[in-house]
Scaffold this motif. Structure first.
Motif, PDB file in Angstrom:
ATOM      1  N   LEU A   1      -3.506   2.651  -4.221  1.00  0.00           N
ATOM      2  CA  LEU A   1      -2.664   2.788  -4.782  1.00  0.00           C
ATOM      3  C   LEU A   1      -1.514   1.419  -3.843  1.00  0.00           C
ATOM      4  O   LEU A   1      -0.535   1.852  -4.317  1.00  0.00           O
ATOM      5  CB  LEU A   1      -2.290   3.700  -2.710  1.00  0.00           C
ATOM      6  CG  LEU A   1      -3.549   5.045  -2.761  1.00  0.00           C
ATOM      7  CD1 LEU A   1      -3.340   5.632  -1.701  1.00  0.00           C
ATOM      8  CD2 LEU A   1      -2.903   5.656  -4.216  1.00  0.00           C
ATOM      9  N   SER A   2      -1.946   0.576  -3.022  1.00  0.00           N
ATOM     10  CA  SER A   2      -0.817  -0.340  -2.933  1.00  0.00           C
ATOM     11  C   SER A   2      -0.457  -1.200  -4.773  1.00  0.00           C
ATOM     12  O   SER A   2       0.554  -1.761  -4.597  1.00  0.00           O
ATOM     13  CB  SER A   2      -1.335  -1.302  -1.702  1.00  0.00           C
ATOM     14  OG  SER A   2      -2.019  -2.093  -2.610  1.00  0.00           O
ATOM     15  N   LYS A   3      -1.420  -1.876  -5.102  1.00  0.00           N
ATOM     16  CA  LYS A   3      -1.801  -2.303  -6.365  1.00  0.00           C
ATOM     17  C   LYS A   3      -0.854  -1.734  -7.764  1.00  0.00           C
ATOM     18  O   LYS A   3      -0.131  -2.025  -8.389  1.00  0.00           O
ATOM     19  CB  LYS A   3      -2.933  -2.639  -6.874  1.00  0.00           C
ATOM     20  CG  LYS A   3      -3.419  -4.052  -5.937  1.00  0.00           C
ATOM     21  CD  LYS A   3      -4.524  -3.985  -6.206  1.00  0.00           C
ATOM     22  CE  LYS A   3      -5.501  -5.080  -6.264  1.00  0.00           C
ATOM     23  NZ  LYS A   3      -7.324  -5.304  -6.344  1.00  0.00           N
ATOM     24  N   TYR A   4      -1.343   0.090  -7.441  1.00  0.00           N
ATOM     25  CA  TYR A   4      -0.426   0.702  -8.617  1.00  0.00           C
ATOM     26  C   TYR A   4       0.728   1.295  -7.909  1.00  0.00           C
ATOM     27  O   TYR A   4       1.687   1.193  -8.869  1.00  0.00           O
ATOM     28  CB  TYR A   4      -1.163   2.294  -8.065  1.00  0.00           C
ATOM     29  CG  TYR A   4      -0.791   3.308  -8.949  1.00  0.00           C
ATOM     30  CD1 TYR A   4      -0.486   3.447 -10.256  1.00  0.00           C
ATOM     31  CD2 TYR A   4       0.068   4.305  -8.298  1.00  0.00           C
ATOM     32  CE1 TYR A   4      -0.612   4.081 -10.967  1.00  0.00           C
ATOM     33  CE2 TYR A   4       1.029   5.256  -9.123  1.00  0.00           C
ATOM     34  CZ  TYR A   4       1.081   5.107 -10.536  1.00  0.00           C
ATOM     35  OH  TYR A   4       1.429   6.276 -11.372  1.00  0.00           O
ATOM     36  N   TRP A   5       1.718   1.034  -6.742  1.00  0.00           N
ATOM     37  CA  TRP A   5       2.498   1.485  -6.018  1.00  0.00           C
ATOM     38  C   TRP A   5       3.733  -0.194  -6.536  1.00  0.00           C
ATOM     39  O   TRP A   5       4.280   0.033  -6.814  1.00  0.00           O
ATOM     40  CB  TRP A   5       2.726   1.044  -4.539  1.00  0.00           C
ATOM     41  CG  TRP A   5       4.082   1.383  -4.602  1.00  0.00           C
ATOM     42  CD1 TRP A   5       5.391   2.311  -4.512  1.00  0.00           C
ATOM     43  CD2 TRP A   5       4.870   0.424  -3.682  1.00  0.00           C
ATOM     44  NE1 TRP A   5       6.517   1.537  -3.664  1.00  0.00           N
ATOM     45  CE2 TRP A   5       5.798   0.792  -3.778  1.00  0.00           C
ATOM     46  CE3 TRP A   5       5.407  -0.955  -2.910  1.00  0.00           C
ATOM     47  CZ2 TRP A   5       7.857  -0.448  -2.611  1.00  0.00           C
ATOM     48  CZ3 TRP A   5       5.623  -2.110  -2.620  1.00  0.00           C
ATOM     49  CH2 TRP A   5       6.816  -1.237  -2.612  1.00  0.00           C
ATOM     50  N   ILE A   6       2.782  -1.142  -6.372  1.00  0.00           N
ATOM     51  CA  ILE A   6       3.152  -2.926  -6.550  1.00  0.00           C
ATOM     52  C   ILE A   6       3.851  -2.591  -8.457  1.00  0.00           C
ATOM     53  O   ILE A   6       4.617  -2.779  -8.926  1.00  0.00           O
ATOM     54  CB  ILE A   6       2.318  -4.008  -6.514  1.00  0.00           C
ATOM     55  CG1 ILE A   6       3.124  -3.885  -5.479  1.00  0.00           C
ATOM     56  CG2 ILE A   6       3.276  -5.136  -7.249  1.00  0.00           C
ATOM     57  CD1 ILE A   6       4.567  -4.624  -4.236  1.00  0.00           C
ATOM     58  N   ARG A   7       2.327  -2.048  -9.176  1.00  0.00           N
ATOM     59  CA  ARG A   7       2.908  -2.128 -10.837  1.00  0.00           C
ATOM     60  C   ARG A   7       3.660  -0.788 -11.201  1.00  0.00           C
ATOM     61  O   ARG A   7       4.354  -1.771 -12.453  1.00  0.00           O
ATOM     62  CB  ARG A   7       1.451  -1.683 -10.925  1.00  0.00           C
ATOM     63  CG  ARG A   7       0.782  -2.908 -11.477  1.00  0.00           C
ATOM     64  CD  ARG A   7      -0.901  -2.406 -12.417  1.00  0.00           C
ATOM     65  NE  ARG A   7      -1.225  -1.471 -12.305  1.00  0.00           N
ATOM     66  CZ  ARG A   7      -2.083  -0.836 -11.165  1.00  0.00           C
ATOM     67  NH1 ARG A   7      -3.018  -2.141 -10.546  1.00  0.00           N
ATOM     68  NH2 ARG A   7      -3.075  -0.145 -10.760  1.00  0.00           N
ATOM     69  N   SER A   8       3.872  -0.424  -9.869  1.00  0.00           N
ATOM     70  CA  SER A   8       4.977   0.882 -10.880  1.00  0.00           C
ATOM     71  C   SER A   8       6.351   0.742 -10.672  1.00  0.00           C
ATOM     72  O   SER A   8       7.007   1.408 -10.614  1.00  0.00           O
ATOM     73  CB  SER A   8       4.529   2.134 -10.063  1.00  0.00           C
ATOM     74  OG  SER A   8       3.857   2.646 -10.339  1.00  0.00           O
ATOM     75  N   VAL A   9       6.966  -0.064  -9.686  1.00  0.00           N
ATOM     76  CA  VAL A   9       8.377  -0.056  -8.934  1.00  0.00           C
ATOM     77  C   VAL A   9       8.400  -1.562  -9.310  1.00  0.00           C
ATOM     78  O   VAL A   9       9.839  -2.262  -9.259  1.00  0.00           O
ATOM     79  CB  VAL A   9       7.996  -0.204  -7.124  1.00  0.00           C
ATOM     80  CG1 VAL A   9       8.605   1.624  -7.091  1.00  0.00           C
ATOM     81  CG2 VAL A   9       7.375  -1.127  -6.444  1.00  0.00           C
TER      82      VAL A   9
ATOM     83  N   TYR B   1       5.056  -9.118  -7.098  1.00  0.00           N
ATOM     84  CA  TYR B   1       3.849  -9.295  -8.142  1.00  0.00           C
ATOM     85  C   TYR B   1       3.762 -10.191  -8.972  1.00  0.00           C
ATOM     86  O   TYR B   1       3.995 -10.972 -10.064  1.00  0.00           O
ATOM     87  CB  TYR B   1       4.556  -8.284  -9.199  1.00  0.00           C
ATOM     88  CG  TYR B   1       3.770  -7.420 -10.013  1.00  0.00           C
ATOM     89  CD1 TYR B   1       2.677  -7.763 -10.380  1.00  0.00           C
ATOM     90  CD2 TYR B   1       4.541  -6.636 -11.499  1.00  0.00           C
ATOM     91  CE1 TYR B   1       2.130  -6.923 -11.063  1.00  0.00           C
ATOM     92  CE2 TYR B   1       3.953  -6.065 -11.690  1.00  0.00           C
ATOM     93  CZ  TYR B   1       2.439  -6.377 -12.172  1.00  0.00           C
ATOM     94  OH  TYR B   1       1.352  -5.782 -13.106  1.00  0.00           O
TER      95      TYR B   1
ATOM     96  N   THR C   1      -3.957  -7.243  -9.590  1.00  0.00           N
ATOM     97  CA  THR C   1      -2.414  -7.441  -8.977  1.00  0.00           C
ATOM     98  C   THR C   1      -2.595  -8.464  -7.237  1.00  0.00           C
ATOM     99  O   THR C   1      -2.822  -7.542  -6.586  1.00  0.00           O
ATOM    100  CB  THR C   1      -2.167  -6.023  -8.856  1.00  0.00           C
ATOM    101  OG1 THR C   1      -2.129  -5.289 -10.023  1.00  0.00           O
ATOM    102  CG2 THR C   1      -0.660  -5.838  -8.290  1.00  0.00           C
TER     103      THR C   1
ATOM    104  N   ASN D   1      -3.748 -10.001  -1.828  1.00  0.00           N
ATOM    105  CA  ASN D   1      -3.896  -8.397  -1.621  1.00  0.00           C
ATOM    106  C   ASN D   1      -4.313  -8.122  -1.077  1.00  0.00           C
ATOM    107  O   ASN D   1      -4.857  -8.448  -0.447  1.00  0.00           O
ATOM    108  CB  ASN D   1      -4.134  -7.715  -3.190  1.00  0.00           C
ATOM    109  CG  ASN D   1      -5.424  -7.665  -4.419  1.00  0.00           C
ATOM    110  OD1 ASN D   1      -6.421  -7.823  -2.914  1.00  0.00           O
ATOM    111  ND2 ASN D   1      -5.779  -8.526  -5.307  1.00  0.00           N
TER     112      ASN D   1
END
Length: 158
Positions: free
Chosen positions: A16-24, A42, A110, A123
């Motif tokens: 979830l944290s990696k997904y969030w970083i890739r998203s924002v 990132y 990530t 990470n």
């Protein structure tokens, strides 16, 4: 049950944290997180720790899967007795799964946590792996401490 719970929590929080970083964020972008001590930057790492073995992500992903399988096998055979060793093994497995997923799916991991004491970029899976190693060493030292105390009470003369 603790073993599996730790694995699920670590893997989920890491992903979830990696997904969030890739998203924002975009690759190379930085933002402060906690005063001047921790920031998020990132970065995509196609290798291992310290950006070594760049381009080896698929091989490292397979290696992570083998390590996870080995830990599961060893645990099934009665390895890792005690809560501390179980927790350490679960942290290692959760971290390996978290990074392994990205290596096998994306060919890179990530990374985004920068601790401004010069420890590089990491990470949450990396932190879990490091914490697992620390807990395992602590468990070894605690179990040795009992032996050391026992040897002081009953010293053997050679």
């Amino acid at each position: 049950m603790l073993f599996y719970s730790i694995i699920v929590v670590i893997t989920a929080i890491d992903q979830l944290s990696k997904y969030w970083i890739r998203s924002v964020m975009t690759v190379g972008e930085s933002m402060p997180f906690y005063k001047d001590f921790i920031s998020f930057t990132y970065y995509q790492n196609s290798g291992a720790a310290g950006s070594s073995l760049q381009g080896w992500a698929p091989i490292l992903g397979v290696l992570a899967a083998l390590i996870v399988a080995g830990i599961w096998w060893y645990r099934k055979k009665g390895g890792f007795p005690g809560t501390l060793k179980q927790s350490a093994a679960a942290l290692l497995v959760g971290g390996a799964i978290g990074n392994g997923i990205e290596r096998l799916l994306f060919g890179k991991v990530t990374d985004f946590i920068v601790i401004n004491s010069g420890n590089g970029i990491m990470n949450l899976a990396d932190i879990a792996i490091n914490l697992g190693v620390v807990l395992y060493v602590v468990d070894m030292l605690v179990s040795q401490r009992g032996r050391w105390k026992g040897n002081r009470k009953n010293p053997q003369i050679n």
